[in-house]
Scaffold this active site. Structure first.
Site, PDB file in Angstrom:
ATOM      1  N   ASP A 167       0.832  -1.211   0.000  1.00 21.85           N
ATOM      2  CA  ASP A 167       0.000   0.000   0.000  1.00 21.85           C
ATOM      3  C   ASP A 167       0.863   1.256   0.000  1.00 21.85           C
ATOM      4  OD1 ASP A 167      -2.313  -1.490   0.022  1.00 21.85           O
ATOM      5  OD2 ASP A 167      -2.538  -1.440   2.194  1.00 21.85           O
ATOM      6  N   GLU A 168       1.936   1.235   0.780  1.00 19.45           N
ATOM      7  CA  GLU A 168       2.834   2.392   0.838  1.00 19.45           C
ATOM      8  C   GLU A 168       3.391   2.710  -0.547  1.00 19.45           C
ATOM      9  OE1 GLU A 168       6.808   3.906   3.292  1.00 19.45           O
ATOM     10  OE2 GLU A 168       6.071   1.856   3.554  1.00 19.45           O
ATOM     11  N   GLY A 169       3.815   1.680  -1.267  1.00 17.30           N
ATOM     12  CA  GLY A 169       4.344   1.894  -2.607  1.00 17.30           C
ATOM     13  C   GLY A 169       3.287   2.362  -3.585  1.00 17.30           C
TER      14      GLY A 169
END
Length: 497
Positions: A167-169
């Site tokens: 999700d961060e990426g």
């Protein structure tokens, strides 16, 4: 008997008043059109709780959304004093307390009436992912403490959680492409979807993890590395992967730990560090290296002892030591593989490299799209400088100064040998902190995705006139008033006579 001149003037004025008044009413009632009032502004707050620090971002967007997604812009950023929340294991309540000053600054910006409807979210990244692996109870206590602080504030608290690396990426990819106008752009007085073109990839280097996200030229063969989005009415399929323990801080700790273990096995003291400048010497507590699950210890290593480290300023051996932290052999002979056996399609298109990619290359003056040869030459020459010369050349930067050599060489190994960029594709990478006036990171992408879950408000309709009709209405209103006042004056004088 005919009318006197007073009577004729009086009747004429009444006629003018009636005619102009009727005309004014026609203009107001008949010529009115439906118009939309400007939409109210909505706000959202996102805390980015990274491994080394926490930042707060305030975003704003019009209440009526474009194709079910808010047109979001950054209104405020605030860096919270102190370390990342994962550092508060001994006193979790302080993790919550640390957020208050920036939260107060955000609430001062947002109108008080909108505080209860302002969605607020805290996302923690690799630092808390590591803590959760090491001690899940401590991680839960910290999240509970920050949740308690934020739930007591007057905002609409949506929760605090550990963000998955994927999700961060992916949210970082959304941020870059949105800010650059690849997802939505303003043209000819309206927001439009741009034609399909060159979407930009995202390269993120945090303290504990690194992420790569991009749209490949062909299909994504490993579905576990694929994330799909629907934004502004269009669908996107993105390759993304997060490498835990390959962030800047963790890779430097892993490197030092490996050198220390090699020294123990060879009985050589002190540790000779090829990535530290020649003449650098320090005594470091060995125990601090093994707080992270990224570093595997041996039973024969005494964690209570101190470690004497001497720099040798040898970039060639530094690269060799950094390479040993990767498993490149697991991808040998495979075209669609990065390192550690992880599937990755060939890199495609332009990329924005941010966070520690940018901070390291900004320090080295390498953010102007220099050639790969120039970058290599600059980093190697910096590594070969004696420590005393480096200290004199960069006063006031002692905190990170010893690590820029290792960081610069690590970035080159990661991008070229890990992510498989080449001399031909190197010019496609831009090292940036911001795009426009917006900080690059996962938080804006998260808020864009979140606004798709926030109901849109129907725009308010009002009856209004064009400027020319409004001007004519004012003229006839004034004419009516003058005629009535004139008739009244004549009536008064008439009565006196």
């Amino acid at each position: 008997m005919g009318l006197s001149w007073k009577e004729r003037v009086f009747m004429a004025l009444l006629g003018v008043a009636a005619a102009s008044g009727l005309t004014m009413l026609v203009l107001i009632l008949v010529k009115a059109i439906n118009v939309l009032l400007p939409a109210d502004t909505k706000f959202g707050i996102v805390f980015d709780a990274g491994s080394s620090h926490t930042s707060l971002f305030v975003y704003q967007w019009p209440a009526n959304k474009e194709k079910d997604t808010g047109v979001v812009s950054q209104a405020l950023t605030c860096q919270i004093e102190g370390p990342g929340i994962s550092s508060y294991t001994s006193d979790p309540t302080q993790a919550g307390e640390s957020l208050k000053s920036c939260l107060e600054e955000a609430l001062a910006l947002i109108p008080q009436a909108q505080h209860p409807e302002t969605p607020t979210f805290l996302g923690s990244t690799a630092g808390m992912r590591l803590l959760s692996q090491k001690n899940s109870s401590q991680a839960r206590d910290i999240l509970a403490a920050v949740s308690q602080t934020l739930s007591k504030s007057p905002v609409d608290f949506w929760g605090a959680k550990i963000l998955a690396g994927q999700d961060e990426g992916a949210f970082g990819w959304i941020t870059i492409n949105y800010v650059l106008g690849m997802l939505l752009k303003y043209s000819s007085g309206q927001w439009i979807l741009p034609e399909e073109g060159m979407l930009v990839g995202a390269l993120d280097l945090g303290g504990a993890s690194t992420q790569i996200s991009f749209v490949p030229q062909g299909p994504i063969l490993d579905q576990s590395t694929q994330v799909t989005f629907r934004l502004y009415g269009a669908n996107y399929s993105v390759y993304t992967h997060s490498y835990l323990c390959f962030g800047r801080d963790q890779i430097l700790n892993r490197l030092l730990a490996k050198l220390a273990q090699d020294r123990l096995s060879s009985q050589v003291a002190p540790v000779r560090h090829p990535c530290y400048h020649s003449g650098y010497q320090a005594i470091l507590p060995l125990s601090s290296l093994y707080d992270s699950p990224c570093i595997h210890t041996t039973d024969s290593l005494n964690h209570t002892q101190n470690l004497t480290v001497e720099g040798t300023g040898d970039p060639g051996n530094c690269v060799v030591a950094l390479r040993s932290l990767f498993n490149f052999s697991s991808c040998k002979g495979q075209k669609d593989c990065a390192f550690n056996g992880i599937y990755q399609p060939p890199v495609h298109g332009q990329f924005y490299a941010f966070s520690n990619f940018y901070y390291t290359f900004h320090f080295l003056n390498l953010t102007s799209r220099q050639s790969l040869n120039t970058v290599n030459d600059t980093v190697w020459k910096f590594c070969q400088k004696p420590w005393k010369l480096v200290e004199v050349s960069y006063p006031g930067q002692e905190r990170w100064l010893r690590d820029y050599c290792a960081s610069g060489l690590y970035i080159l190994v990661l991008l070229l040998e890990g992510y498989k960029f080449s001399e031909e594709t190197w010019p496609n990478i831009q090292f940036q902190k911001q795009a426009g006036d917006t900080d690059i990171g996962w938080t804006l992408g998260f808020m864009l995705n979140l606004t798709g879950m926030i109901p849109a408000e129907a725009p308010t309709h009002w009856r209004a006139q064009s400027y020319s009709i409004w001007t004519a209405g004012v003229v006839f209103a004034v004419l009516t008033l003058v005629a009535i006042l004139g008739a009244a004056a004549i009536q008064i004088f008439w009565t006196q006579d």
